[in-house]
Design a protein around this motif. Structure first.
Motif, PDB file in Angstrom:
ATOM      1  N   GLU A 161      -4.703   8.653   9.929  1.00  0.00           N
ATOM      2  CA  GLU A 161      -5.983   7.952   9.775  1.00  0.00           C
ATOM      3  C   GLU A 161      -5.922   6.971   8.600  1.00  0.00           C
ATOM      4  O   GLU A 161      -6.523   5.891   8.639  1.00  0.00           O
ATOM      5  N   LEU A 162      -5.204   7.329   7.544  1.00  0.00           N
ATOM      6  CA  LEU A 162      -5.050   6.434   6.396  1.00  0.00           C
ATOM      7  C   LEU A 162      -4.325   5.158   6.799  1.00  0.00           C
ATOM      8  O   LEU A 162      -4.674   4.057   6.358  1.00  0.00           O
TER       9      LEU A 162
ATOM     10  N   VAL B 290      -4.428   8.373  17.461  1.00  0.00           N
ATOM     11  CA  VAL B 290      -5.009   7.776  16.254  1.00  0.00           C
ATOM     12  C   VAL B 290      -4.627   6.303  16.103  1.00  0.00           C
ATOM     13  O   VAL B 290      -5.484   5.439  15.890  1.00  0.00           O
TER      14      VAL B 290
ATOM     15  N   LYS C 243       0.849  -1.192   0.000  1.00  0.00           N
ATOM     16  CA  LYS C 243       0.000   0.000   0.000  1.00  0.00           C
ATOM     17  C   LYS C 243       0.888   1.247   0.000  1.00  0.00           C
ATOM     18  O   LYS C 243       2.050   1.193   0.389  1.00  0.00           O
TER      19      LYS C 243
ATOM     20  N   LYS D  78      -4.209   3.967   9.938  1.00  0.00           N
ATOM     21  CA  LYS D  78      -5.086   3.276  10.879  1.00  0.00           C
ATOM     22  C   LYS D  78      -6.112   2.412  10.153  1.00  0.00           C
ATOM     23  O   LYS D  78      -6.404   1.278  10.570  1.00  0.00           O
ATOM     24  N   HIS D  79      -6.677   2.938   9.078  1.00  0.00           N
ATOM     25  CA  HIS D  79      -7.727   2.220   8.347  1.00  0.00           C
ATOM     26  C   HIS D  79      -7.163   1.348   7.226  1.00  0.00           C
ATOM     27  O   HIS D  79      -7.898   0.949   6.318  1.00  0.00           O
ATOM     28  N   ASP D  80      -5.859   1.086   7.297  1.00  0.00           N
ATOM     29  CA  ASP D  80      -5.191   0.158   6.380  1.00  0.00           C
ATOM     30  C   ASP D  80      -5.276   0.600   4.919  1.00  0.00           C
ATOM     31  O   ASP D  80      -5.277  -0.222   4.009  1.00  0.00           O
ATOM     32  N   GLU D  81      -5.340   1.908   4.713  1.00  0.00           N
ATOM     33  CA  GLU D  81      -5.312   2.442   3.351  1.00  0.00           C
ATOM     34  C   GLU D  81      -3.897   2.816   2.941  1.00  0.00           C
ATOM     35  O   GLU D  81      -3.656   3.184   1.792  1.00  0.00           O
TER      36      GLU D  81
ATOM     37  N   LYS E 171      -4.094  13.765  -0.734  1.00  0.00           N
ATOM     38  CA  LYS E 171      -5.197  13.704   0.232  1.00  0.00           C
ATOM     39  C   LYS E 171      -5.292  15.069   0.899  1.00  0.00           C
ATOM     40  O   LYS E 171      -4.346  15.530   1.551  1.00  0.00           O
TER      41      LYS E 171
END
Length: 348
Positions: A92-93, A118, A2, A95-98, A64
């Motif tokens: 946050e990206l 976070v 990623k 954290k949410h595995d993005e 972003k």
């Protein structure tokens, strides 16, 4: 893998140098990068920078939007409330595995505070720490903690030792990293209360504990991880960073005084270049924030493109090797040694 998230507005030379570093990393390491920050300003910089790169490479860089910038003057307590900042949005990206990892050359205290909020802590870790790689005669040493925790207990220094050992083993390929405890004397029993208690605790673990090391031994290749609280570590880090520039200024002043010195300098120029390269913080890219639940690299505030490129490489390697899972496993294994049976209850 990623993409790697880069805080485009962190550091003294943001956003231009940060974005250039992202392009260099995308080109050299074949990575996808997400630049987080004020979209309009990032787009303007990309328009200029991308002219020097292929059009295909620009496709590996995405944006972003994050309208708020955390400054070097923002206290961590203020920074965590800026939910639309480039740091917060970037983490946050992760954290949410993005995304695989996050990098910032911005306010290190803010990075630490936002990462705690976070990303949270790894299982079994009570205090995340900043690990700074410093040059030694033949390699490098990981200084841990380099500034995240000014007040520590012995249990924290044991955790730092475990995390540092895992990091060095997998990132540098040293199978049994030697752990040194920074003290004012090499003999057991030297140091303040924290060091004396930590000595016994680390020695009783399964780590490859060298023992106490003094300040003049940190750069001597005796150990691979030098452990201390963040107050001592940050002073060592800042002092060591200033030494090369002071030596450089001293040499310039002396060389200008004599023709013989000038000739000697010209003959020795390659050696001086090698010395500068070895002691340049840009070569190391940045310091890992060990113990948070996500790959996070804190770069120097003065970082330019080359340093950011190296930080991105470090972040990508950290994520690909799954260092955090290995840290959790090592912490769990050490927990099985029964701290309380070894009289550690007062150290927690």
């Amino acid at each position: 893998m990623k993409p790697i998230v880069v805080d485009a507005f962190g550091g003294d030379h943001a956003p231009k140098e940060i974005i250039l570093g992202a392009f260099l990393a995308a080109k050299e390491f074949n990575l996808d990068i997400v630049l987080v920050g004020k979209r309009h300003e990032i787009e303007k910089s990309i328009e200029i920078i991308s002219k020097d790169f292929s059009s295909n490479l620009a496709q590996r860089i995405t944006i972003k939007d994050a309208p708020t910038v955390i400054t070097m003057f923002d206290k961590p307590s203020v920074a965590v409330r800026k939910r639309n900042s480039s740091m917060h949005v970037g983490m946050e990206l992760v954290k949410h595995d993005e995304a695989s990892a996050f990098i910032s050359a911005g306010n290190s205290g803010a990075v630490m505070a936002i990462a705690m909020m976070v990303l949270g802590k790894l299982k079994g870790v009570s205090r995340p720490a900043i690990g700074a790689l410093l040059p030694t005669i033949n390699g490098s040493v990981l200084l841990l903690d380099a500034g995240a925790n000014v007040d520590c207990k012995p249990i924290h220094l044991l955790e730092f030792s475990i995390m540092g050992s895992v990091f060095i083993k997998h990132m540098l390929g040293i199978q049994k990293p030697k752990i040194g405890l920074i003290s004012n004397g090499s003999e057991p029993g030297k140091g303040n209360s924290l060091v004396i208690k930590s000595y016994d605790l680390i020695k009783s673990s399964a780590l490859n504990f060298y023992g106490n090391i003094e300040g003049n031994e940190i750069f001597s290749d005796k150990v691979d991880v030098a452990v201390c609280d963040g107050f001592v570590g940050n002073i060592i880090l800042k002092t060591s960073e200033s030494v090369p520039s002071i030596i450089g200024e001293f040499l310039k002043a002396q060389i200008s005084k004599s023709l013989v010195y000038k000739i000697g300098y010209l003959l020795s120029k390659p050696a001086f270049r090698m010395l500068k390269k070895k002691t340049d913080y840009a070569e190391f890219g940045g310091a890992p924030l060990l113990g948070v639940n996500g790959a996070c690299i804190v770069s120097h505030g003065r970082s330019k493109a080359y340093a950011i490129k190296n930080a991105i490489l470090k972040a990508a390697k950290f994520a690909s090797l799954d260092i955090n899972t290995k840290i959790e496993e090592a912490i769990e294994k050490c927990s099985a040694l029964k701290y309380i049976q070894r009289g550690v209850e007062n150290a927690i």
